[in-house]
Design a protein around this motif. Structure first.
Motif, mmCIF file in Angstrom:
data_model
loop_
_atom_site.group_PDB
_atom_site.id
_atom_site.type_symbol
_atom_site.label_atom_id
_atom_site.label_comp_id
_atom_site.label_asym_id
_atom_site.label_seq_id
_atom_site.Cartn_x
_atom_site.Cartn_y
_atom_site.Cartn_z
ATOM 1 N N ARG A 100 0.919 -0.753 0.387
ATOM 2 C CA ARG A 100 -0.168 -0.192 0.552
ATOM 3 C C ARG A 100 1.011 1.084 0.045
ATOM 4 O O ARG A 100 0.709 2.063 -1.010
ATOM 5 N N TYR A 101 1.686 1.596 1.091
ATOM 6 C CA TYR A 101 2.531 2.428 1.547
ATOM 7 C C TYR A 101 3.488 2.860 0.073
ATOM 8 O O TYR A 101 3.543 3.832 -0.907
ATOM 9 N N SER A 104 2.049 3.919 -3.032
ATOM 10 C CA SER A 104 1.029 5.810 -2.698
ATOM 11 C C SER A 104 2.431 6.090 -3.584
ATOM 12 O O SER A 104 2.412 7.081 -3.802
ATOM 13 N N GLU A 134 -4.789 3.701 -6.551
ATOM 14 C CA GLU A 134 -3.642 5.034 -6.626
ATOM 15 C C GLU A 134 -3.518 6.244 -8.064
ATOM 16 O O GLU A 134 -4.082 7.178 -7.679
ATOM 17 N N SER A 294 -7.657 7.095 4.886
ATOM 18 C CA SER A 294 -5.495 7.440 4.018
ATOM 19 C C SER A 294 -5.559 8.237 4.516
ATOM 20 O O SER A 294 -4.088 7.598 3.955
ATOM 21 N N ARG A 304 -4.129 4.664 3.394
ATOM 22 C CA ARG A 304 -3.056 5.126 2.129
ATOM 23 C C ARG A 304 -4.054 5.278 0.832
ATOM 24 O O ARG A 304 -5.632 5.007 1.330
#
Length: 378
Positions: A100-101, A104, A134, A294, A304
């Motif tokens: 997820r990080y 982003s 994203e 988020s 995120r």
């Protein structure tokens, strides 16, 4: 492992300040040596696993290396970032959070066409699913980007939780606040918190219809989806409630009705502790919920963008009276039929630091009222 990498890794646990290592990495990247950065990151990840996470220096420099590769456009930078993401051990919560990080970071820093390698090379499926949304949040037409379109439109990932989200933005989502990343950190807008001049106190109505608390655990969980991490991973409190109204609730009666609902967040409200209420458009409700989900609360970075989008739609479904399994298009239609309000109060329940949310949705028949209140502190 090169001697240079080995030396840096061996000396790191003795350092009280790692900014010098950051500068070394920055200089190598500026000179085009992204392979060195990836090699260093892989060595740091291995050292961190062997160390059992005791040395913060390993994770600090690893994060800087990953950020630098992910947010800096340039030949091969995405591929080298993928080496770090794809080689990490595990498929549990930590691995999902890393994907997820990374998604982003990549979406914020790289041209969409340079990200096709994520979908054609070796990469976790979770990273791909997150990266699709994203990019959607940033206005990219993923169905027209070579290398991404084939994966994004394939039915094989529709079982994924994010597979229920559309590949285009609705009108409500046009005002999404997305973080800005650099190698040294990030920043983001916070469309909530103690007000300054955006709300006006409205006089309470003399009469409001009687109410019945219709809250169920399922309804509360759905309404509170956008702020669940505030409680689970920070110091937050959440109140999510649903009420049935004995008669239609007129707009002018909303300020007077709220204190009469028996909400914990408004306990103690009265003449000296006012409740302030203002009508808000549904896209503002979306903006608040998306930012809350988020970017997270005081001690967590949130879900995120991709999962923040999913959580915001779940909260909107719960507030508007839609089902959590309803398609986004149907949820949006219900949302637009509702009257939306935001509120705040100086009661002890609200921390009034930076993370305060108060939203009310009144359905089109004006016989159902749903509330989401949340607060957090550092």
């Amino acid at each position: 492992m090169s001697d240079r990498v080995q030396k840096i890794v061996a000396e790191l646990p003795e350092l009280g300040d790692v900014t010098g290592v950051w500068r070394t990495a920055d200089r190598c990247l500026a000179e085009g040596d992204n392979v060195f950065l990836a090699d260093l990151g892989l060595a740091l990840a291995a050292a961190g696993r062997s160390d059992g996470g005791r040395s913060w220096q390993y994770s600090s420099v690893f994060d800087h290396v990953l950020r630098s590769l992910a947010v800096t456009p340039g030949p091969g930078n995405v591929a080298q970032a993928l080496r770090l993401i794809s080689s990490a051990d595990g498929a549990g919560a930590a691995a999902r959070e890393r994907s997820r990080y990374a998604a982003s970071l990549l979406a914020s820093g790289q041209p969409a066409e340079d990200l096709s390698v994520v979908f054609t090379g070796k990469a976790p499926e979770e990273l791909r699913a997150c990266l699709v949304h994203e990019l959607v949040l940033r206005g990219v037409d993923v169905e027209r980007v070579p290398g991404i379109a084939g994966w994004a439109t394939s039915p094989h990932w529709r079982h994924h939780p994010l597979g229920t989200l559309p590949l285009t933005l609705s009108e409500l989502e046009g005002a999404s606040d997305l973080p800005s990343y650099s190698a040294r950190g990030s920043s983001h807008a916070m469309p909530y918190g103690p007000s300054r001049d955006r709300r006006v106190k409205v006089a309470a109505a003399a009469h409001a219809p009687s109410t019945e608390d219709m809250t169920t655990p399922a309804a509360a969980g759905l309404i509170g989806a956008a702020v669940a991490d505030w409680v689970e991973k920070s110091n937050g409190r959440v109140e999510a409630r649903v009420f049935g109204l004995a008669a239609p609730l007129e707009a002018a009666s909303v300020p007077g009705a709220l204190p009469a609902l028996g909400l914990e967040c408004l306990r103690g409200a009265g003449r000296k502790t006012a409740v302030t209420v203002a009508a808000c458009p549904p896209d503002q409700a979306w903006r608040v919920l998306f930012a809350a989900a988020s970017t997270g609360g005081a001690y967590h970075h949130g879900a995120r963008g991709a999962y923040g989008r999913l959580a915001a739609w779940r909260s909107l479904a719960g507030l508007s009276g839609a089902a959590g399994t309803d398609p986004v298009e149907e949820v949006e239609a219900r949302v637009r039929e509702c009257a939306w309000y935001d509120f705040e109060a100086g009661t002890p329940w609200f921390e009034r630091v930076a993370w305060d949310v108060g939203l009310v949705a009144v359905c089109s028949e004006r016989r159902r009222l749903a509330v989401l209140a949340a607060t957090d502190t550092d």
